[in-house]
Design a protein around this motif. Structure first.
Motif, mmCIF file in Angstrom:
data_model
loop_
_atom_site.group_PDB
_atom_site.id
_atom_site.type_symbol
_atom_site.label_atom_id
_atom_site.label_comp_id
_atom_site.label_asym_id
_atom_site.label_seq_id
_atom_site.Cartn_x
_atom_site.Cartn_y
_atom_site.Cartn_z
ATOM 1 N N PHE A 34 0.494 -1.209 -0.033
ATOM 2 C CA PHE A 34 -0.165 0.040 0.081
ATOM 3 C C PHE A 34 0.846 1.209 -0.023
ATOM 4 O O PHE A 34 0.711 2.382 -0.785
ATOM 5 C CB PHE A 34 -0.867 0.048 1.294
ATOM 6 C CG PHE A 34 -1.697 1.127 1.491
ATOM 7 C CD1 PHE A 34 -2.592 1.427 0.387
ATOM 8 C CD2 PHE A 34 -1.387 2.209 2.038
ATOM 9 C CE1 PHE A 34 -3.780 2.434 0.699
ATOM 10 C CE2 PHE A 34 -2.114 3.390 2.173
ATOM 11 C CZ PHE A 34 -3.152 3.681 1.518
ATOM 12 N N THR A 37 2.718 1.621 -3.398
ATOM 13 C CA THR A 37 1.957 1.932 -4.641
ATOM 14 C C THR A 37 1.084 3.416 -4.274
ATOM 15 O O THR A 37 0.930 4.150 -5.582
ATOM 16 C CB THR A 37 0.633 0.896 -4.867
ATOM 17 O OG1 THR A 37 -0.091 0.618 -3.444
ATOM 18 C CG2 THR A 37 1.054 -0.436 -5.180
ATOM 19 N N PHE A 38 0.916 3.761 -3.116
ATOM 20 C CA PHE A 38 0.413 5.059 -2.875
ATOM 21 C C PHE A 38 1.494 6.235 -3.201
ATOM 22 O O PHE A 38 0.888 7.350 -4.120
ATOM 23 C CB PHE A 38 0.222 5.360 -1.335
ATOM 24 C CG PHE A 38 -0.232 6.570 -0.980
ATOM 25 C CD1 PHE A 38 -1.607 7.087 -0.983
ATOM 26 C CD2 PHE A 38 0.627 7.490 -0.424
ATOM 27 C CE1 PHE A 38 -1.953 8.235 -0.713
ATOM 28 C CE2 PHE A 38 0.239 8.796 0.033
ATOM 29 C CZ PHE A 38 -1.024 9.205 -0.325
ATOM 30 N N ILE A 41 1.562 6.119 -7.337
ATOM 31 C CA ILE A 41 0.200 6.503 -7.780
ATOM 32 C C ILE A 41 0.305 8.143 -7.557
ATOM 33 O O ILE A 41 0.157 9.002 -8.824
ATOM 34 C CB ILE A 41 -1.015 6.291 -7.121
ATOM 35 C CG1 ILE A 41 -1.264 4.828 -7.586
ATOM 36 C CG2 ILE A 41 -2.172 7.114 -7.631
ATOM 37 C CD1 ILE A 41 -2.166 4.161 -6.786
ATOM 38 N N TYR A 150 -7.806 -2.224 -7.862
ATOM 39 C CA TYR A 150 -7.223 -1.213 -6.784
ATOM 40 C C TYR A 150 -6.667 0.011 -7.302
ATOM 41 O O TYR A 150 -6.763 0.938 -6.746
ATOM 42 C CB TYR A 150 -6.270 -2.379 -6.118
ATOM 43 C CG TYR A 150 -5.244 -1.412 -5.238
ATOM 44 C CD1 TYR A 150 -5.579 -1.089 -3.894
ATOM 45 C CD2 TYR A 150 -4.122 -0.949 -5.549
ATOM 46 C CE1 TYR A 150 -4.465 -0.510 -3.234
ATOM 47 C CE2 TYR A 150 -3.036 -0.456 -4.843
ATOM 48 C CZ TYR A 150 -3.390 0.150 -3.625
ATOM 49 O OH TYR A 150 -2.551 0.576 -2.891
ATOM 50 N N PHE A 151 -5.979 -0.107 -8.418
ATOM 51 C CA PHE A 151 -5.278 0.930 -8.934
ATOM 52 C C PHE A 151 -6.237 1.945 -9.649
ATOM 53 O O PHE A 151 -5.851 3.194 -9.751
ATOM 54 C CB PHE A 151 -4.381 0.564 -10.133
ATOM 55 C CG PHE A 151 -2.958 0.167 -9.738
ATOM 56 C CD1 PHE A 151 -2.118 0.926 -8.798
ATOM 57 C CD2 PHE A 151 -2.738 -1.258 -9.476
ATOM 58 C CE1 PHE A 151 -0.876 0.530 -8.358
ATOM 59 C CE2 PHE A 151 -1.464 -1.701 -9.198
ATOM 60 C CZ PHE A 151 -0.349 -0.777 -8.546
ATOM 61 N N GLY A 154 -7.230 3.939 -6.949
ATOM 62 C CA GLY A 154 -6.287 4.906 -6.716
ATOM 63 C C GLY A 154 -5.955 6.217 -7.429
ATOM 64 O O GLY A 154 -6.035 7.243 -6.778
ATOM 65 N N ALA A 158 -6.627 10.049 -6.424
ATOM 66 C CA ALA A 158 -5.472 10.894 -6.439
ATOM 67 C C ALA A 158 -5.503 11.833 -7.522
ATOM 68 O O ALA A 158 -4.577 12.931 -7.404
ATOM 69 C CB ALA A 158 -4.112 10.201 -6.311
#
Length: 255
Positions: A34, A37-38, A41, A150-151, A154, A158
């Motif tokens: 997490f 990837t956070f 992104i 998930y992406f 995201g 964002a």
């Protein structure tokens, strides 16, 4: 007694090791994933995307083919014709401005169609396609679909809709070795993306489902007809808020 004590001690050590492994797998590993990837992104909210997994795969697929070259040039959305945005919305995602990454109505419709047909259809939005192109290798596994979801969530959280469209128009495959609107405009129509006409954009959008076989600059009868339908639909699309001709939409859109 000593033997029993030593056995119980070894068992507790094993349980301790197993507990550590389980904590790493189910707690630490997801937290690391997490966090990484956070940051990934969030960084791409501003940093141009120059390479995608699909580009790497295509380069490997065509190793030894001297006629294959990769063409890509990043351009801000302000230097890409508004016609291109409208064309991909008309072709790929009519509700791009109002959904939150997923068009549930289209998904339900496609699921019902797939139950009655052997030919499977998709219902991926532009947000989903952007997430897939930027972050993932193409495959048809449930794991990949889960990561795509998930992406997608995201980038919807964002990034702005404008940024999602900007990235999409710079990374999507638009021909053999051609990625993004600027490369497509250069290679297919010998011009810049800023000068693409509505017809040229509709032809590019019509080729997106199979860009390796469909040629926007030399369309078949089918591709030309599909482009005409897309072009007619372009003028019915909600005007994106970043257009100079923007007018307040009938529904709230995400910015």
């Amino acid at each position: 007694m000593r033997k029993k004590g030593s056995k119980s001690g070894s068992k507790s050590k094993k349980r301790g090791k197993i507990s550590k492994i389980l904590r790493f797998i189910f707690i630490k590993l997801p937290l690391i994933f997490f966090a990484v990837t956070f940051v990934w992104i969030l960084a791409l909210r501003w940093i141009p995307v120059y390479v995608t997994p699909l580009m790497v795969i295509r380069s490997v697929q065509f190793i030894g083919d001297d006629t294959f070259h990769t063409y890509k040039r990043w351009k801000p959305i302000s230097k890409i014709s508004d016609n291109m945005t409208l064309a991909v919305m008309a072709s790929e995602d009519n509700k791009f401005l109002i959904h939150n990454g997923f068009d549930w109505e289209a998904i339900e419709k496609v699921m019902n169609m797939n139950k009655r047909s052997k030919r499977l259809r998709g219902a991926s939005t532009i947000s989903q396609q952007t997430a897939k192109n930027v972050f993932l290798f193409p495959s048809r596994t449930w794991l990949r679909k889960g990561l795509e979801t998930y992406f997608t969530f995201g980038i919807e959280i964002a990034w702005s809709k404008k940024r999602i469209m900007e990235v999409y128009l710079n990374v999507v495959e638009m021909g053999r070795g051609i990625y993004g609107a600027e490369a497509a405009a250069n290679r297919l129509f010998n011009k810049s993306a800023a000068n693409l006409t509505a017809r040229e954009c509709s032809l590019i959008a019509a080729s997106l489902p199979n860009p390796l076989k469909r040629r926007a600059n030399s369309p078949s009868g089918y591709l030309s007809a599909r482009a005409s339908r897309i072009q007619n639909l372009m003028y019915k699309m909600e005007t994106p808020y970043w257009f100079d001709t923007y007018k307040p939409p009938r529904k709230n859109v995400k910015r």
